[in-house]
Design an enzyme around this catalytic site. Sequence first.
Site, PDB file in Angstrom:
ATOM      1  N   TYR A  87       0.765  -1.217   0.066  1.00  0.00           N
ATOM      2  CA  TYR A  87       0.028   0.191  -0.054  1.00  0.00           C
ATOM      3  C   TYR A  87       0.817   1.201   0.005  1.00  0.00           C
ATOM      4  CZ  TYR A  87      -3.699  -3.327   1.384  1.00  0.00           C
ATOM      5  OH  TYR A  87      -4.571  -4.271   1.486  1.00  0.00           O
ATOM      6  N   ASN A 108     -11.932  -1.829  -4.729  1.00  0.00           N
ATOM      7  CA  ASN A 108     -11.871  -2.095  -6.220  1.00  0.00           C
ATOM      8  C   ASN A 108     -13.268  -2.829  -6.686  1.00  0.00           C
ATOM      9  OD1 ASN A 108     -10.959  -3.139  -8.551  1.00  0.00           O
ATOM     10  ND2 ASN A 108      -9.646  -4.495  -7.565  1.00  0.00           N
ATOM     11  N   CYS A 116      -6.105  -6.291  -6.969  1.00  0.00           N
ATOM     12  CA  CYS A 116      -5.947  -5.978  -5.810  1.00  0.00           C
ATOM     13  C   CYS A 116      -5.289  -6.911  -4.998  1.00  0.00           C
ATOM     14  CB  CYS A 116      -7.321  -5.500  -5.189  1.00  0.00           C
ATOM     15  SG  CYS A 116      -8.621  -6.484  -5.219  1.00  0.00           S
ATOM     16  N   HIS A 117      -5.403  -8.222  -5.230  1.00  0.00           N
ATOM     17  CA  HIS A 117      -4.735  -9.145  -4.397  1.00  0.00           C
ATOM     18  C   HIS A 117      -3.162  -9.391  -4.395  1.00  0.00           C
ATOM     19  CE1 HIS A 117      -4.880 -10.851  -8.420  1.00  0.00           C
ATOM     20  NE2 HIS A 117      -4.101 -11.482  -8.114  1.00  0.00           N
ATOM     21  N   GLU A 144      -0.474 -17.280  -8.999  1.00  0.00           N
ATOM     22  CA  GLU A 144       0.468 -16.459  -9.598  1.00  0.00           C
ATOM     23  C   GLU A 144       1.902 -16.905  -9.277  1.00  0.00           C
ATOM     24  OE1 GLU A 144      -0.629 -12.625  -9.681  1.00  0.00           O
ATOM     25  OE2 GLU A 144      -2.832 -12.852 -10.302  1.00  0.00           O
TER      26      GLU A 144
END
Length: 151
Positions: A87, A108, A116-117, A144
């Site tokens: 952030y 979001n 946003c993850h 990912e």
Amino acid sequence: MGQITVDTQFGSLVLTEVGGEITRLTWGRAEEETASEVLTEAARQLRAYDAGHLEEFDLPLRVGGSEFQQAVCTEMRAIPFGETVTYGDIARRLSAPAQAVGGACGGNPIAIIIPCHRVMGAKGLTGFSGAGGVETKVALLRHERAGGFLI
């Protein structure tokens, strides 16, 4: 307005389209399925992401909300597949408080597609506003292969 449900390993996702642009992605099932070119393409891309064959979405998106919300979403879209930022990183780029960035991340409207993850707290893993909370965030990051500390 149209909606379509896409079943993934992360749950059933509802894509919403208005005027040829994706405006929302939420968890659940569409009350009424509506086919359109953009929804069909968005569903195809989500399934490819889910299968591990797509790392970057290429869809027309419309983010509602304040200019700040839109700026945070633009920053999140720039985070590469498999990487994370904090952030604070986004806050520095936007000259804003990290808490405000956290609020915008939580607001979001197009989760997963706007990743946003991939945004973490200064000390690591933080919450996630999608269904399943932080467990879903961890599943997306593992998918990912991001953040070796999670695997």
